[in-house]
Design a protein around this motif. Sequence first.
Motif, PDB file in Angstrom:
ATOM      1  N   LEU A 233     -29.537 -25.421  38.750  1.00  0.00           N
ATOM      2  CA  LEU A 233     -29.654 -26.017  40.076  1.00  0.00           C
ATOM      3  C   LEU A 233     -28.086 -27.039  40.357  1.00  0.00           C
ATOM      4  N   GLY A 234     -28.169 -28.108  39.304  1.00  0.00           N
ATOM      5  CA  GLY A 234     -27.581 -28.945  39.967  1.00  0.00           C
ATOM      6  C   GLY A 234     -26.439 -28.747  39.112  1.00  0.00           C
ATOM      7  N   GLU A 235     -26.092 -27.854  39.109  1.00  0.00           N
ATOM      8  CA  GLU A 235     -24.632 -27.830  38.245  1.00  0.00           C
ATOM      9  C   GLU A 235     -23.769 -26.341  39.636  1.00  0.00           C
ATOM     10  N   VAL A 236     -22.062 -26.757  39.269  1.00  0.00           N
ATOM     11  CA  VAL A 236     -21.764 -25.920  40.392  1.00  0.00           C
ATOM     12  C   VAL A 236     -22.162 -24.571  39.370  1.00  0.00           C
ATOM     13  N   GLN A 237     -21.990 -23.522  40.024  1.00  0.00           N
ATOM     14  CA  GLN A 237     -22.373 -21.589  39.413  1.00  0.00           C
ATOM     15  C   GLN A 237     -21.352 -20.932  40.677  1.00  0.00           C
ATOM     16  N   CYS A 238     -20.933 -19.931  39.398  1.00  0.00           N
ATOM     17  CA  CYS A 238     -20.133 -18.708  40.304  1.00  0.00           C
ATOM     18  C   CYS A 238     -20.688 -17.723  40.168  1.00  0.00           C
ATOM     19  N   LEU A 239     -20.418 -16.525  40.371  1.00  0.00           N
ATOM     20  CA  LEU A 239     -20.834 -15.135  40.594  1.00  0.00           C
ATOM     21  C   LEU A 239     -20.653 -15.148  39.259  1.00  0.00           C
ATOM     22  N   THR A 240     -19.114 -15.052  38.149  1.00  0.00           N
ATOM     23  CA  THR A 240     -19.177 -14.922  37.395  1.00  0.00           C
ATOM     24  C   THR A 240     -19.828 -15.650  35.997  1.00  0.00           C
ATOM     25  N   ASP A 241     -20.324 -16.933  36.137  1.00  0.00           N
ATOM     26  CA  ASP A 241     -22.146 -17.404  35.226  1.00  0.00           C
ATOM     27  C   ASP A 241     -23.089 -16.414  35.472  1.00  0.00           C
ATOM     28  N   HIS A 242     -23.633 -15.790  36.939  1.00  0.00           N
ATOM     29  CA  HIS A 242     -24.426 -15.029  37.077  1.00  0.00           C
ATOM     30  C   HIS A 242     -24.237 -13.360  36.427  1.00  0.00           C
ATOM     31  N   ALA A 243     -23.363 -13.307  36.521  1.00  0.00           N
ATOM     32  CA  ALA A 243     -22.543 -11.515  35.742  1.00  0.00           C
ATOM     33  C   ALA A 243     -22.685 -11.941  34.341  1.00  0.00           C
ATOM     34  N   GLU A 244     -22.076 -13.166  34.058  1.00  0.00           N
ATOM     35  CA  GLU A 244     -22.499 -13.235  32.065  1.00  0.00           C
ATOM     36  C   GLU A 244     -23.827 -13.116  31.979  1.00  0.00           C
ATOM     37  N   ALA A 245     -24.494 -14.193  32.517  1.00  0.00           N
ATOM     38  CA  ALA A 245     -25.950 -14.143  32.077  1.00  0.00           C
ATOM     39  C   ALA A 245     -26.860 -13.129  32.553  1.00  0.00           C
ATOM     40  N   GLY A 246     -25.989 -11.940  33.272  1.00  0.00           N
ATOM     41  CA  GLY A 246     -27.083 -10.799  33.487  1.00  0.00           C
ATOM     42  C   GLY A 246     -26.951  -9.057  32.569  1.00  0.00           C
ATOM     43  N   LEU A 247     -25.188 -10.436  31.959  1.00  0.00           N
ATOM     44  CA  LEU A 247     -24.468  -9.156  30.933  1.00  0.00           C
ATOM     45  C   LEU A 247     -24.761  -8.018  31.320  1.00  0.00           C
ATOM     46  N   PHE A 248     -23.844  -7.960  32.938  1.00  0.00           N
ATOM     47  CA  PHE A 248     -22.298  -7.434  33.238  1.00  0.00           C
ATOM     48  C   PHE A 248     -21.376  -8.311  33.709  1.00  0.00           C
ATOM     49  N   SER A 249     -21.363  -6.797  34.330  1.00  0.00           N
ATOM     50  CA  SER A 249     -19.255  -7.121  34.986  1.00  0.00           C
ATOM     51  C   SER A 249     -19.509  -7.840  36.652  1.00  0.00           C
ATOM     52  N   PRO A 250     -19.205  -8.728  36.908  1.00  0.00           N
ATOM     53  CA  PRO A 250     -18.943  -9.461  38.050  1.00  0.00           C
ATOM     54  C   PRO A 250     -19.489  -8.173  39.288  1.00  0.00           C
ATOM     55  N   PHE A 251     -18.242  -7.595  39.543  1.00  0.00           N
ATOM     56  CA  PHE A 251     -18.655  -6.597  40.631  1.00  0.00           C
ATOM     57  C   PHE A 251     -19.902  -5.672  40.254  1.00  0.00           C
ATOM     58  N   HIS A 252     -20.374  -4.833  38.927  1.00  0.00           N
ATOM     59  CA  HIS A 252     -21.572  -4.342  38.762  1.00  0.00           C
ATOM     60  C   HIS A 252     -22.620  -4.843  39.332  1.00  0.00           C
ATOM     61  N   PHE A 253     -22.683  -6.325  38.598  1.00  0.00           N
ATOM     62  CA  PHE A 253     -23.906  -7.447  38.768  1.00  0.00           C
ATOM     63  C   PHE A 253     -24.462  -7.533  39.768  1.00  0.00           C
ATOM     64  N   HIS A 254     -23.100  -7.881  41.155  1.00  0.00           N
ATOM     65  CA  HIS A 254     -23.610  -8.149  42.509  1.00  0.00           C
ATOM     66  C   HIS A 254     -23.729  -7.071  42.637  1.00  0.00           C
ATOM     67  N   ARG A 255     -23.703  -5.857  42.824  1.00  0.00           N
ATOM     68  CA  ARG A 255     -23.911  -4.418  42.986  1.00  0.00           C
ATOM     69  C   ARG A 255     -26.028  -4.270  43.330  1.00  0.00           C
ATOM     70  N   VAL A 256     -25.937  -4.334  41.541  1.00  0.00           N
ATOM     71  CA  VAL A 256     -26.861  -4.404  41.391  1.00  0.00           C
ATOM     72  C   VAL A 256     -27.895  -5.406  41.503  1.00  0.00           C
ATOM     73  N   PHE A 257     -27.679  -7.025  41.737  1.00  0.00           N
ATOM     74  CA  PHE A 257     -28.688  -7.614  42.362  1.00  0.00           C
ATOM     75  C   PHE A 257     -29.115  -7.602  43.448  1.00  0.00           C
ATOM     76  N   ARG A 258     -28.405  -7.070  44.302  1.00  0.00           N
ATOM     77  CA  ARG A 258     -27.901  -7.003  45.578  1.00  0.00           C
ATOM     78  C   ARG A 258     -29.552  -5.807  46.288  1.00  0.00           C
ATOM     79  N   SER A 259     -29.185  -4.610  45.228  1.00  0.00           N
ATOM     80  CA  SER A 259     -29.761  -3.610  45.189  1.00  0.00           C
ATOM     81  C   SER A 259     -31.075  -4.102  44.708  1.00  0.00           C
ATOM     82  N   VAL A 260     -31.365  -4.992  44.053  1.00  0.00           N
ATOM     83  CA  VAL A 260     -33.106  -5.140  43.057  1.00  0.00           C
ATOM     84  C   VAL A 260     -33.671  -6.608  44.107  1.00  0.00           C
ATOM     85  N   THR A 261     -32.645  -7.239  44.674  1.00  0.00           N
ATOM     86  CA  THR A 261     -33.480  -8.287  45.264  1.00  0.00           C
ATOM     87  C   THR A 261     -33.235  -7.835  46.540  1.00  0.00           C
ATOM     88  N   ALA A 262     -32.420  -7.716  47.222  1.00  0.00           N
ATOM     89  CA  ALA A 262     -32.602  -7.487  48.965  1.00  0.00           C
ATOM     90  C   ALA A 262     -31.117  -8.273  49.641  1.00  0.00           C
TER      91      ALA A 262
END
Length: 255
Positions: A30-59
């Motif tokens: 939380l105390g660090e700079v974070q971007c979509l690429t970091d989140h997608a890497e943790a989620g093991l998806f491409s940034p575009f696909h991860f963004h879509r999946v994340f929004r479908s799960v969490t709204a």
Amino acid sequence: MRPAAPAPPPPSAGQLASVERAIRRMRDHLGEVQCLTDHAEAGLFSPFHFHRVFRSVTAVTPARFLAALRMAEAQRLMLRGSPRVTDVCTAVGYSSLGTFTTQFTRLVGMPPSRFKALAERYGDHRVGDVVDAAALPAPADGITGRITGRVPADGIVFAGLFPHGVPQDLPLACTVVPTPAPVRLRPPPGPGHQVLAVCFERTTRVADALDDPAGTHRLVAATPAPTHGPFTLRLRPPAPSDPPIVLALPLLLAR
């Protein structure tokens, strides 16, 4: 009459696991700079696909979810006695105190200094007592919801109408009702809105309601808001993929 659109399929186990991995990374950094690429890497998806999946799960988008995590953590740090808002600002990843204060005020519903003062004054009060003292009038009409699921015998439901799937920013309409009374809200201005609700036992301390990262003291519910007609709010324990409660409930009533 046009038939209702079919409900989207539930997320797969793999999609849920991907989103939960990304959320754990958000929490751990939380105390660090974070971007979509970091989140997608943790989620093991491409940034575009991860963004879509994340929004479908969490709204909500990853960026909005991360902002909610940071504001929830900021509240917890202040409740636990952090002496300076500047320390809290840095701990949750903001380099500018002005930006943090503006974001906190918008998402939580009050400035950090006001939050700290109200938390000190009302932290040991019970949620039910704060609601009773506010004496909110019940809406006379509007869309009506039925509360189901794990309904406590002596609970308080805070329900609001939001343009997105996370309870941050002040709602377009809101109400507070005892369980199992129906929920009535002003109809939304158009499709695409969400009814979000959180339920506490009347005897829950305000400080415990606010400082509850595991969701021990609350139940939650969410459903698309109809423009007319009934809806159902099914109360359940929070899931790891649920956005945190960012609005300072019930301090907003105490204010």
